[in-house]
Design an enzyme around this catalytic site. Structure first.
Site, PDB file in Angstrom:
ATOM      1  N   ASN A   1     -10.073  -0.259  -0.002  1.00 56.54           N
ATOM      2  CA  ASN A   1      -8.476  -0.157   0.019  1.00 56.54           C
ATOM      3  C   ASN A   1      -8.010  -0.782  -1.275  1.00 56.54           C
ATOM      4  OD1 ASN A   1      -5.904  -0.352   0.326  1.00 56.54           O
ATOM      5  ND2 ASN A   1      -5.883  -1.256   2.583  1.00 56.54           N
TER       6      ASN A   1
ATOM      7  N   HIS B   1      -3.345   7.129   2.523  1.00 59.32           N
ATOM      8  CA  HIS B   1      -3.768   5.911   2.074  1.00 59.32           C
ATOM      9  C   HIS B   1      -4.935   5.469   2.521  1.00 59.32           C
ATOM     10  CE1 HIS B   1      -3.942   1.966   1.121  1.00 59.32           C
ATOM     11  NE2 HIS B   1      -3.795   1.324   2.235  1.00 59.32           N
TER      12      HIS B   1
ATOM     13  N   CYS C   1       0.778  -1.251   0.102  1.00 61.65           N
ATOM     14  CA  CYS C   1       0.050  -0.070  -0.103  1.00 61.65           C
ATOM     15  C   CYS C   1       0.909   1.292   0.033  1.00 61.65           C
ATOM     16  CB  CYS C   1      -0.973   0.039   1.144  1.00 61.65           C
ATOM     17  SG  CYS C   1      -2.041  -1.452   1.078  1.00 61.65           S
TER      18      CYS C   1
HETATM   19  O1  UT7 Z   1      -3.671  -0.986   3.813  1.00 61.82           O
HETATM   20  C1  UT7 Z   1      -2.641  -1.677   4.841  1.00 61.82           C
HETATM   21  C2  UT7 Z   1      -3.345  -1.233   6.252  1.00 61.82           C
HETATM   22  N1  UT7 Z   1      -4.365  -2.036   6.211  1.00 61.82           N
HETATM   23  C3  UT7 Z   1      -5.033  -1.519   7.544  1.00 61.82           C
HETATM   24  O2  UT7 Z   1      -4.666  -0.560   7.801  1.00 61.82           O
HETATM   25  C4  UT7 Z   1      -6.144  -2.559   8.155  1.00 61.82           C
HETATM   26  C5  UT7 Z   1      -6.127  -2.152   9.439  1.00 61.82           C
HETATM   27  N2  UT7 Z   1      -7.133  -2.877  10.311  1.00 61.82           N
HETATM   28  C6  UT7 Z   1      -8.334  -2.455  10.057  1.00 61.82           C
HETATM   29  O3  UT7 Z   1      -8.765  -1.806   9.339  1.00 61.82           O
HETATM   30  C7  UT7 Z   1      -9.627  -3.236  11.285  1.00 61.82           C
HETATM   31  O4  UT7 Z   1      -8.567  -3.808  12.316  1.00 61.82           O
HETATM   32  C8  UT7 Z   1     -10.306  -4.047  10.695  1.00 61.82           C
HETATM   33  C9  UT7 Z   1     -11.605  -3.361   9.755  1.00 61.82           C
HETATM   34  C10 UT7 Z   1      -9.736  -5.295   9.682  1.00 61.82           C
HETATM   35  C11 UT7 Z   1     -11.061  -5.041  12.165  1.00 61.82           C
HETATM   36  O5  UT7 Z   1     -11.619  -3.702  12.660  1.00 61.82           O
HETATM   37  P1  UT7 Z   1     -11.463  -4.030  14.218  1.00 61.82           P
HETATM   38  O6  UT7 Z   1     -12.195  -2.878  14.642  1.00 61.82           O
HETATM   39  O7  UT7 Z   1      -9.765  -3.933  14.553  1.00 61.82           O
HETATM   40  O8  UT7 Z   1     -11.947  -5.486  14.648  1.00 61.82           O
HETATM   41  P2  UT7 Z   1     -11.370  -6.801  15.355  1.00 61.82           P
HETATM   42  O9  UT7 Z   1     -10.510  -7.192  14.480  1.00 61.82           O
HETATM   43  O10 UT7 Z   1     -10.634  -6.200  16.738  1.00 61.82           O
HETATM   44  O11 UT7 Z   1     -12.359  -7.401  15.544  1.00 61.82           O
HETATM   45  C12 UT7 Z   1     -13.753  -7.231  16.440  1.00 61.82           C
HETATM   46  C13 UT7 Z   1     -14.784  -8.264  16.457  1.00 61.82           C
HETATM   47  C14 UT7 Z   1     -14.221  -9.631  16.442  1.00 61.82           C
HETATM   48  O12 UT7 Z   1     -15.107 -10.415  17.009  1.00 61.82           O
HETATM   49  P3  UT7 Z   1     -14.985 -10.846  18.846  1.00 61.82           P
HETATM   50  O13 UT7 Z   1     -13.762 -11.698  18.778  1.00 61.82           O
HETATM   51  O14 UT7 Z   1     -14.877  -9.388  19.457  1.00 61.82           O
HETATM   52  O15 UT7 Z   1     -16.197 -11.541  19.133  1.00 61.82           O
HETATM   53  C15 UT7 Z   1     -14.293 -10.188  14.938  1.00 61.82           C
HETATM   54  O16 UT7 Z   1     -14.366 -11.380  14.900  1.00 61.82           O
HETATM   55  O17 UT7 Z   1     -15.377  -7.993  15.044  1.00 61.82           O
HETATM   56  C16 UT7 Z   1     -14.999  -9.216  14.509  1.00 61.82           C
HETATM   57  N3  UT7 Z   1     -15.243  -8.965  13.023  1.00 61.82           N
HETATM   58  C17 UT7 Z   1     -16.341  -8.981  12.339  1.00 61.82           C
HETATM   59  N4  UT7 Z   1     -17.469  -9.005  12.663  1.00 61.82           N
HETATM   60  C18 UT7 Z   1     -18.425  -8.624  11.517  1.00 61.82           C
HETATM   61  C19 UT7 Z   1     -14.099  -9.129  12.316  1.00 61.82           C
HETATM   62  N5  UT7 Z   1     -14.473  -8.847  11.114  1.00 61.82           N
HETATM   63  C20 UT7 Z   1     -15.787  -8.700  11.008  1.00 61.82           C
HETATM   64  C21 UT7 Z   1     -16.713  -8.654   9.974  1.00 61.82           C
HETATM   65  N6  UT7 Z   1     -18.013  -8.464  10.288  1.00 61.82           N
HETATM   66  N7  UT7 Z   1     -16.398  -8.423   8.525  1.00 61.82           N
END
Ligand code: UT7
Length: 323
Positions: A280, A250, A114
């Protein structure tokens, strides 16, 4: 000494729109979760026949039209991509041929995920500073949908396909003012496609070369790196936050963009945002956002723009330019 000055921008997005509502039918998620946690409402997906070079060509032709120059005048082509058509030749060489350029100028790809477009602008700037290039084409192009596991809700909701391009010309006035690149390979496992030609090739053959990400760890790192890199850019140029007209981050997640803008005390009306419509698009995200804001008249000649990227590797970096 010559500055690298942008004289044309272009962008291309595939026709197919995949909305966050449609993703509800594909994985265990909701439109509401995706929009509130990422800001992505829809993204574009390349058609089966479309390759990264096709997207790159469309964006490049638009940038060349805008610049008002013939492809033959280009003496350098750099394409930033993580999803090239082939292992080799590079997308840049394919693009050079498509554009009918046979002047022997160098053409090569850069892979910094990225941050690829930022890395490419840094490299092109060095060509200009040494006089090795006078007119260059820099493209960020991705068919990232090809390296996504569409059953993995942690990743498939984020990414999209597209291409953005800029044409640069040697000028006495700035131009690219400063560039700042970084990498720390210690974090390579947090965001990767851990397979390729010389590792786990059997998975590639089975069509299982997918992006893996520890999202929340990447998130924290991205917020810190993207905030710090703007501070570094301002300090290096003895500028205040208020001197910057536009921030083009980005486009990974609206929460990362908001956090960076907040850290910089930057009103969101000075930040270019496309993540809601593009998702993205990796190396394409910054040039696509730049093109959009130039074409709709927000970014004006003489204004100071900071572009900043963060991606797998980890890699991160920024560009300060006067448009
Ligand atoms: O381009 C390169 C750089 N990339 C990035 O910068 C990406 C950076 N990361 C992110 O954008 C975020 O971390 C995500 C959008 C990928 C995830 O968001 P988050 O707020 O960090 O969620 P998390 O991974 O901490 O997960 C929270 C909860 C989990 O459930 P539990 O364990 O709390 O029950 C996940 O399983 O959300 C759940 N979850 C989802 N729920 C519904 C993860 N993905 C999804 C989904 N739909 N698509």
């Amino acid at each position: 000494m010559s500055f690298a000055r942008v004289i044309g921008t272009g962008g291309y997005l595939p026709e197919k729109v995949l909305t966050s509502a449609e993703l509800e039918k594909m994985v265990d998620t909701t439109e509401q979760w995706i929009i509130s946690r990422t800001g992505v409402r829809e993204r574009r997906i390349a058609a089966d026949h479309e390759r990264t070079s096709d997207l790159a060509e469309r964006a490049s032709r638009a940038a060349l039209d805008e610049a008002g120059i013939s492809p033959q005048e280009l003496d350098l082509i750099i394409v930033a991509t993580t999803t090239p058509d082939h292992v080799f030749p590079s997308v840049a060489c394919l693009l050079q041929d498509r554009l009918g350029i046979h002047n022997g100028g160098p053409a090569f790809d850069i892979q910094a995920v990225c941050t690829g477009f930022v890395y490419a602008l840094d490299v092109v700037n060095r060509f200009f500073l040494t006089g090795a290039s006078k007119k260059a084409l820099v493209v960020g192009a991705e068919t990232f949908s090809r390296i996504i596991d569409w059953t993995d809700r942690n990743t498939c909701i984020l990414f999209g396909d597209g291409a953005g391009a800029v044409v640069l010309e040697a000028a006495d006035e700035p131009g690219i003012v400063s560039t700042h690149l970084h990498a720390d390979g210690k974090y390579h496992e947090l965001l990767s496609v851990p397979m390729g030609v010389s590792a786990n090739y059997e998975q590639v053959l089975k069509g299982e070369a997918y992006t893996q990400m520890r999202g929340s760890e990447v998130f924290k790192w991205a917020v810190k790196a993207l905030g710090d890199i703007v501070d570094e850019t301002l300090l290096a140029n003895s500028l205040e936050k208020s001197d910057i007209d536009w921030l083009i981050p980005h486009q990974a997640n609206i929460r990362i963009i908001n956090a960076t803008a907040k850290k910089l005390d930057m009103n969101m009306n000075r930040v270019i945002v496309t993540v809601d419509r593009h998702g993205n698009t990796s190396a394409a995200s910054i040039p696509l956002a730049f093109n959009e804001a130039v074409r709709d008249g927000r970014i004006q000649r003489g204004q100071k723009v900071i572009m900043e990227g963060f991606g797998g590797g980890f890699t991160w970096g920024s560009i300060l330019l006067v448009y």
